[in-house]
Design a protein around this motif. Structure first.
Motif, PDB file in Angstrom:
ATOM      1  N   GLY A 149       0.761  -1.236   0.000  1.00  0.00           N
ATOM      2  CA  GLY A 149       0.000   0.000   0.000  1.00  0.00           C
ATOM      3  C   GLY A 149       0.792   1.287   0.000  1.00  0.00           C
ATOM      4  O   GLY A 149       0.197   2.373  -0.011  1.00  0.00           O
ATOM      5  N   PHE A 150       2.135   1.219   0.014  1.00  0.00           N
ATOM      6  CA  PHE A 150       2.946   2.419  -0.043  1.00  0.00           C
ATOM      7  C   PHE A 150       3.309   2.735  -1.494  1.00  0.00           C
ATOM      8  O   PHE A 150       3.449   1.832  -2.325  1.00  0.00           O
ATOM      9  CB  PHE A 150       4.235   2.251   0.761  1.00  0.00           C
ATOM     10  CG  PHE A 150       4.048   2.263   2.249  1.00  0.00           C
ATOM     11  CD1 PHE A 150       4.336   3.395   2.989  1.00  0.00           C
ATOM     12  CD2 PHE A 150       3.598   1.123   2.916  1.00  0.00           C
ATOM     13  CE1 PHE A 150       4.181   3.406   4.373  1.00  0.00           C
ATOM     14  CE2 PHE A 150       3.440   1.119   4.293  1.00  0.00           C
ATOM     15  CZ  PHE A 150       3.726   2.269   5.028  1.00  0.00           C
ATOM     16  N   ALA A 172       5.166  14.008  -6.724  1.00  0.00           N
ATOM     17  CA  ALA A 172       4.849  12.583  -6.777  1.00  0.00           C
ATOM     18  C   ALA A 172       4.217  12.117  -5.472  1.00  0.00           C
ATOM     19  O   ALA A 172       3.278  11.306  -5.467  1.00  0.00           O
ATOM     20  CB  ALA A 172       6.109  11.775  -7.069  1.00  0.00           C
ATOM     21  N   ALA A 173       4.718  12.628  -4.359  1.00  0.00           N
ATOM     22  CA  ALA A 173       4.165  12.258  -3.053  1.00  0.00           C
ATOM     23  C   ALA A 173       2.747  12.791  -2.890  1.00  0.00           C
ATOM     24  O   ALA A 173       1.860  12.096  -2.362  1.00  0.00           O
ATOM     25  CB  ALA A 173       5.059  12.787  -1.947  1.00  0.00           C
ATOM     26  N   SER A 222      -3.125  11.717  -2.717  1.00  0.00           N
ATOM     27  CA  SER A 222      -4.456  11.983  -3.282  1.00  0.00           C
ATOM     28  C   SER A 222      -5.133  10.698  -3.765  1.00  0.00           C
ATOM     29  O   SER A 222      -6.358  10.639  -3.886  1.00  0.00           O
ATOM     30  CB  SER A 222      -4.352  12.980  -4.444  1.00  0.00           C
ATOM     31  OG  SER A 222      -3.723  12.392  -5.577  1.00  0.00           O
ATOM     32  N   GLN A 223      -4.318   9.673  -4.020  1.00  0.00           N
ATOM     33  CA  GLN A 223      -4.833   8.380  -4.473  1.00  0.00           C
ATOM     34  C   GLN A 223      -4.954   7.367  -3.337  1.00  0.00           C
ATOM     35  O   GLN A 223      -5.208   6.179  -3.579  1.00  0.00           O
ATOM     36  CB  GLN A 223      -3.926   7.830  -5.571  1.00  0.00           C
ATOM     37  CG  GLN A 223      -3.900   8.704  -6.819  1.00  0.00           C
ATOM     38  CD  GLN A 223      -2.861   8.266  -7.829  1.00  0.00           C
ATOM     39  OE1 GLN A 223      -1.982   7.439  -7.524  1.00  0.00           O
ATOM     40  NE2 GLN A 223      -2.939   8.795  -9.049  1.00  0.00           N
ATOM     41  N   GLY A 224      -4.745   7.830  -2.100  1.00  0.00           N
ATOM     42  CA  GLY A 224      -4.908   6.952  -0.949  1.00  0.00           C
ATOM     43  C   GLY A 224      -3.722   6.065  -0.650  1.00  0.00           C
ATOM     44  O   GLY A 224      -3.846   5.086   0.095  1.00  0.00           O
ATOM     45  N   ARG A 225      -2.552   6.389  -1.218  1.00  0.00           N
ATOM     46  CA  ARG A 225      -1.338   5.610  -0.953  1.00  0.00           C
ATOM     47  C   ARG A 225      -0.366   6.457  -0.143  1.00  0.00           C
ATOM     48  O   ARG A 225      -0.298   7.678  -0.301  1.00  0.00           O
ATOM     49  CB  ARG A 225      -0.697   5.156  -2.262  1.00  0.00           C
ATOM     50  CG  ARG A 225      -1.561   4.162  -3.022  1.00  0.00           C
ATOM     51  CD  ARG A 225      -0.989   3.836  -4.386  1.00  0.00           C
ATOM     52  NE  ARG A 225       0.290   3.119  -4.308  1.00  0.00           N
ATOM     53  CZ  ARG A 225       0.409   1.808  -4.139  1.00  0.00           C
ATOM     54  NH1 ARG A 225      -0.666   1.058  -3.992  1.00  0.00           N
ATOM     55  NH2 ARG A 225       1.604   1.235  -4.138  1.00  0.00           N
TER      56      ARG A 225
END
Length: 280
Positions: A118-119, A146-147, A152-155
């Protein structure tokens, strides 16, 4: 001033009756330096007792986290602390930001585990730090962007300068350092400071309240970027790398932060911190 040195042997420490309870100080013209070591819980408690009971006459202590271990073992032995305290976690973070400047195999395993759990593992091109301020700023911004996208995508983003000693990025960085004539110490510091700027940039833009820094030297330079002046432990993980609450002048005050050396931790360490730590 004269320095009077005194060392206690392991034999003296094994025999509690011959281990002193008081430190004999030298005269006004000298300084007494006492050196001690330990190897088990018994000797650890004896060292802790010596330090604690002489805290007024000898208040200055130099040592690693072994000093704290010795004091805790003494306090447990004399009943000041419970032997088996409850070590609760603080719950899973809604989101977490991590940076790593370590090239150790241990960190490589942790990055691999994180990528599969999940990271969002984001490579930071350390070689660009050797190209000057413009290249450095561009790489910092690229990593921040990128972070932010990952969050924003839940990762949970994990920005790293290398995924272990065999990562080709390590060779590229060394070649870049050599080509510019820099020394490796200065170059590594620049990379750590850049990672600190990435971390600050993401935390300030998102309000993320939990973070991890991997790498011993990296941790020192990054905490300066955060403006931290103190840490309070709030949840255990591995010895020496608890989740702490930061004390700082500014927006980083209250951040939940874990700092770890590159060779420290289980493969799922980043996940353990994300879940809030706690005894296992």
């Amino acid at each position: 001033e004269r320095i009077l040195g005194r060392a206690f042997t392991l034999e003296q420490m094994a025999d509690g009756s011959s281990f002193p309870s008081a430190i004999e100080t030298s005269d006004a013209d000298g300084i007494t330096v006492v050196a001690v070591d330990n190897w088990d819980a018994t000797s650890e408690a004896q060292v802790g007792k010596l330090v604690w009971e002489n805290r007024k006459s000898a208040p200055f202590v130099v040592g690693s986290q072994g000093v704290e271990y010795a004091l805790v073992e003494h306090w447990r032995k004399d009943g000041s602390l419970p032997r088996n305290p409850t070590l609760n976690g603080i719950g899973r973070a809604e989101r977490m930001m991590s940076v790593s400047g370590s090239v150790s195999p241990t960190t490589a395993d942790q990055i691999a585990w994180s990528s599969a759990n999940g990271f969002e593992c984001i490579s930071f091109d350390a070689a660009r730090i050797c190209g000057g301020a413009k290249d450095t700023d561009a790489e910092i911004q690229r990593a921040v962007d990128a972070a932010l996208t990952a969050l924003s995508q839940g990762r949970d983003p994990l920005v790293h300068s290398a995924a272990g000693p065999d990562d080709p990025a390590v060779a590229r960085f060394r070649e870049a350092v050599a080509s510019t004539g820099q020394d490796m110490v200065t170059a590594n510091r620049s990379v750590s400071e850049a990672l600190g700027q990435v971390l600050v940039g993401v935390l300030e833009r998102t309000g993320t309240t939990r973070a991890v820094v991997s790498g011993g030297d990296t941790s020192g330079f990054v905490t300066r970027q955060l403006g931290i002046y103190a840490l309070s432990a709030v949840a255990p993980t591995i010895p020496g790398a608890s989740i702490c609450r930061t004390h700082a002048e500014g927006p980083m005050d209250g951040l939940e932060l874990a700092l770890k050396g590159g060779q420290m931790g289980t493969p799922d360490y980043f996940g353990w911190v994300r879940d809030g730590g706690g005894a296992r």
